[in-house]
Every structure is written in C-alpha cells, then in structure tokens.
Scaffold this active site. Sequence first.
Site, PDB file in Angstrom:
ATOM      1  N   ASP A  57      12.665 -35.575 -35.385  1.00 55.24           N
ATOM      2  CA  ASP A  57      12.277 -34.630 -36.428  1.00 55.24           C
ATOM      3  C   ASP A  57      12.182 -33.191 -35.917  1.00 55.24           C
ATOM      4  O   ASP A  57      11.120 -32.554 -35.968  1.00 55.24           O
ATOM      5  CB  ASP A  57      10.932 -35.042 -37.044  1.00 55.24           C
ATOM      6  CG  ASP A  57      10.939 -36.475 -37.538  1.00 55.24           C
ATOM      7  OD1 ASP A  57      11.975 -36.908 -38.059  1.00 55.24           O
ATOM      8  OD2 ASP A  57       9.900 -37.151 -37.398  1.00 55.24           O
ATOM      9  N   GLU A  74      14.677 -37.938 -47.871  1.00 55.37           N
ATOM     10  CA  GLU A  74      13.515 -37.304 -47.257  1.00 55.37           C
ATOM     11  C   GLU A  74      13.982 -36.143 -46.376  1.00 55.37           C
ATOM     12  O   GLU A  74      15.164 -35.808 -46.336  1.00 55.37           O
ATOM     13  CB  GLU A  74      12.755 -38.328 -46.401  1.00 55.37           C
ATOM     14  CG  GLU A  74      13.598 -38.931 -45.282  1.00 55.37           C
ATOM     15  CD  GLU A  74      12.907 -40.068 -44.551  1.00 55.37           C
ATOM     16  OE1 GLU A  74      11.763 -40.386 -44.877  1.00 55.37           O
ATOM     17  OE2 GLU A  74      13.550 -40.634 -43.641  1.00 55.37           O
TER      18      GLU A  74
END
Length: 322
Positions: free
Chosen positions: A36, A212
């Site tokens: 991430d 997402e």
Amino acid sequence: MKLRIKLLAILGFGAMLAPKLSKAQNPIITDVFTADPAPLVHNDTLYLYTSHDTASVASTNYEMKDWLVFSTTDMKNWTNHGPKLSPKDFSWATGDAYAAEVEERDGKFYFYVSTFHKDDDRSDGGAAIGVAVADSPLGPFEDAIGEALIYNEMTTDNPHGWDDIDPSVFVDDDGQAYMFWGNGSMKMVKLKDNMVELDGPIQYYNPENFIEGPWVYKRKDLYYLVYAGKGEERERIDYATSNSPEGPWEYQGILADSAPNSFSIHPGIIEYKGKDYFFYHNGVLPTGGSYRRSITVDYLHYNEDGTIQKVEQTEEGVEAVE
C-alpha cells in the site's frame, strides 16, 4: 512482464541482510514486507509511507501491526526509518494497520489511516479512518482529534463492515481538501481547512470495476482517479478522469495488470525530479505472497491528451536521479 523470478530470489536474499538500506531494484524494499505505497515529496526528499505485512508464510489472512516510513533522494537508495504510527496510538482503534496516506498542509503532516474501531458507545466496530498529525514527515505523530474521522455507521451503502478503508486525501489548487476512500464503492467528503473535520455530506460513487484503494491527484487541468479494480481473478489497476474532483468520473481503462503472486494491488502516483512514478506492490520476494507483499516502482508515461500509457511492470525498476 520482465520478472525473472529466479534471479530476483538470489538478489532479494542478499538484500534482506541489510537492515536499513535497500536498492531500487524491484521490489525496492527487501528487508521487510511492505504494501500500500503512499509517496509524498517534501524538501527535495521523497517519503514513502507503507503498510507492514507481518503474517507468517502459512497465514491465510493479513497481519499488519504498524505503518512504516522510507525515504530517498535519488530513487535508488531507500532509507528505512522504521514504524512511525500504529493502531495502538489511537485510543478508539483495534486490529490491523491497513492502507494509509500522508498529506502536507501549512507545515503540518496529516497521517490518514484505516484500521478498525472498538465496540464502544460511539461505534459497534468495523473499519474506520483516523488521522494523526506531526510537524515533520517523520513524526512523531499523534492522534489529531481523539476519535475516528470516519466510522462504519457513517456510511450505509454497503452491508459489510470493512468498506471504510484506504483513505486518499487531495488538496486542490483553491485550497479545498477532499478525502476519497472505500471498498465495494468509493466515498468522498470535503475536509475543512484544519484537515481534521468534515466539511459537508459524504458522497458516493461507483467507478467502473472499482474495488478499493483510490488514489486521486491533479495534472494540468485534469483530475485522475486511480484504483484497484476487478481483474479476471485478481485485482488490477484501473483509472478514470474528470474535470472536477467531485466528478463525474470518465472511465479510461486498465492502467496496470494484476501484480504477480499477489491478489491485491494498490497504487501510489507522484512526480519527482521531473519524472512520473507509479508505486504498487506484488508478492515476488522469497516467501512472499498475498499476505507478504513488497513495494515496487516503475515509470508512468502520459499521452498528449492526458491519458496514461499502460504501466509495464518490470524487475529493473527505475534509474537513479540527481
């Protein structure tokens, strides 16, 4: 894809012996498992905020206990500054440390995180977004408001309890700040100038193939929404553009294929020293996988009309810059 796994395994093992420094051959971080990526440029240094995968090889779920920070001034050598924030730093939080992003404003650095909320008088639990603040990109960070900025009961468009994750904050040229987030659908809300209060109602979007991990930024007069989308079997990266940060968003197609050896993929895009970079994660390090991921970086190239060329995921990565 130019992924020569056997060669990477040899090089990756050697790099893992260095506790503080790793070379920018993909994956760029090899001493710990990271995911991430959220890049930020400040004072000629590129800071990279990451999730930290700590799951065992046999684990079948994520284990992420804190957020790490790395930095570089040449895109080749990365310094590991270690963990700078954890869900334990938020009195209302529990569980793991999911995707996060840092945004600078007026000399302050705001660390937006996704984790889970305790079952208490404010929330029955579920995913939540918090914000910490510091005077430096390396912290120390502390909870800015003493409570969650977004908690599960505030959004009702999805039945599952983990839809309030993956915050991405963007400050427009006029000073208006926006936060985007979501799983299953994308949410957006304006933030007040203090960056820690909502400034209006939450808006809902359903970009094509959205799962997402939204990343929002502006280049010239065009706004870009880049996100993890539905691939055939695993996530991939799709993107859309708009003339406004409030949409409507026009789908532009696939930006990057699924990452090797990882179900998920998560974008982070930034311009640094005259070049454009696309950060993401895969699972190609030795003993890596969907719960033991590693951040990589490749070049991003724009067409004259503002659309983006499909990213080539490489083992070689990017060249050093001065």
